[in-house]
Enzyme design. Structure first.
Site: not given
Ligand code: V0D
Length: 257
Positions: A34, A51, A145
């Site tokens: 968050d 993000h 992991l």
């Molecule tokens: C935004 C902080 C990696 C939280 C981290 C779709 C919010 C960065 C992924 C990711 C997000 C998801 C699946 C995957 C590989 C990478 C990701 C989302 C948001 C939402 F297989 N960061 N990340 N997915 N944020």
């Protein structure tokens, strides 16, 4: 800061990786990442910039978790509530998995990381779902992991779906009501096959679970910090693990759990 540090003669000293590695490492760490929007706002940047920075921190912490010998890292990336955000923000978020994997999947494969996902991925845009499914398939034989992304995940919806499936299995005679035990319920959840988290970290100051892994967190140690996710470092991660290790040493073998 103060109470998370080890004190030597009234001086706070940061916990080291070597020190953390001398004690039992939590097998499964879950994180509610968050504070990305707040991080951007503080810098007068668009929320997308927060993000993006948060995504870089996912890479850094994944590498570090792997180095420490953590077996499962569960990351709450997108909740069922997140659809309520402005469309432009949701559209940006949905591009992150593809962006992340385009540059990082080769490293994940090289490091023997196994990508998994929990949540209702069928409701994600095609390009998001395809990128994630490709990563899951290409890493399915990896033994290192487990990097478990919660995408369009909500715990009550997960439990509701499990209860419906159990009821169907009772109705068709595959299960008897007496078969419904705690391990059986666990096996109907999206986390089936994964041990419950030992440690939950939530960044950015909110002290709540926000519908994340409610069943699985029953005995988990909880660690909250005011640090915003894009500012989260390896050192913060070590402090969280060290706090877990101190609690585990105090209660190991004597608590009711
Ligand atoms: C935004 C902080 C990696 C939280 C981290 C779709 C919010 C960065 C992924 C990711 C997000 C998801 C699946 C995957 C590989 C990478 C990701 C989302 C948001 C939402 F297989 N960061 N990340 N997915 N944020």
């Amino acid at each position: 800061m103060f109470n998370k540090m080890r004190k030597t003669k009234e001086i706070d000293v940061p916990v080291t990786k070597e020190e953390v590695l001398r004690h039992p490492i939590p097998s499964h760490v879950a994180i509610i990442m968050d504070g990305n929007g707040r991080w951007a706002k503080k810098r007068a940047l668009p929320r997308a910039a927060g993000h993006y920075e948060g995504m870089q921190v996912v890479r850094k912490i994944t590498r570090f978790a792997n180095e420490l010998g953590i077996r499962i890292l569960s990351l709450y990336a997108f909740s069922t509530e997140n659809w309520k955000r402005p469309k432009s923000e949701v559209d940006y978020l949905m591009k992150l998995p593809e962006q992340f994997l385009t540059t990082f999947l080769p490293e994940l494969i090289a490091e023997n990381v196994k990508v998994q996902v929990i949540g209702h991925t069928e409701a994600l845009p095609d390009y998001t779902r395809r990128a994630v499914e490709k990563a899951v398939e290409e890493t399915s034989d990896n033994t290192g992991l487990v990097l478990n992304f919660a995408l369009n995940y909500g715990s009550r919806s997960e439990i509701t779906a499990a209860v419906q499936q159990i009821a169907k299995d009772v109705e068709r005679g595959a299960l008897a009501p007496e078969d419904i035990t705690e391990p059986l319920i666990s096996s109907y959840l999206m986390t089936s096959g994964l041990a419950d988290p030992d440690l939950l970290i939530r960044t950015s100051g909110e002290i709540r679970l926000s519908n994340f892994m409610l069943w699985q967190l029953a005995y988990t140690e909880l660690w909250f910090t005011d640090v915003l996710w894009p500012d989260f470092t390896e050192q913060h991660f070590l402090e969280a693990i060290a706090a877990y290790q101190r609690r585990d040493r105090r209660f190991g073998g004597v608590s009711a759990r």
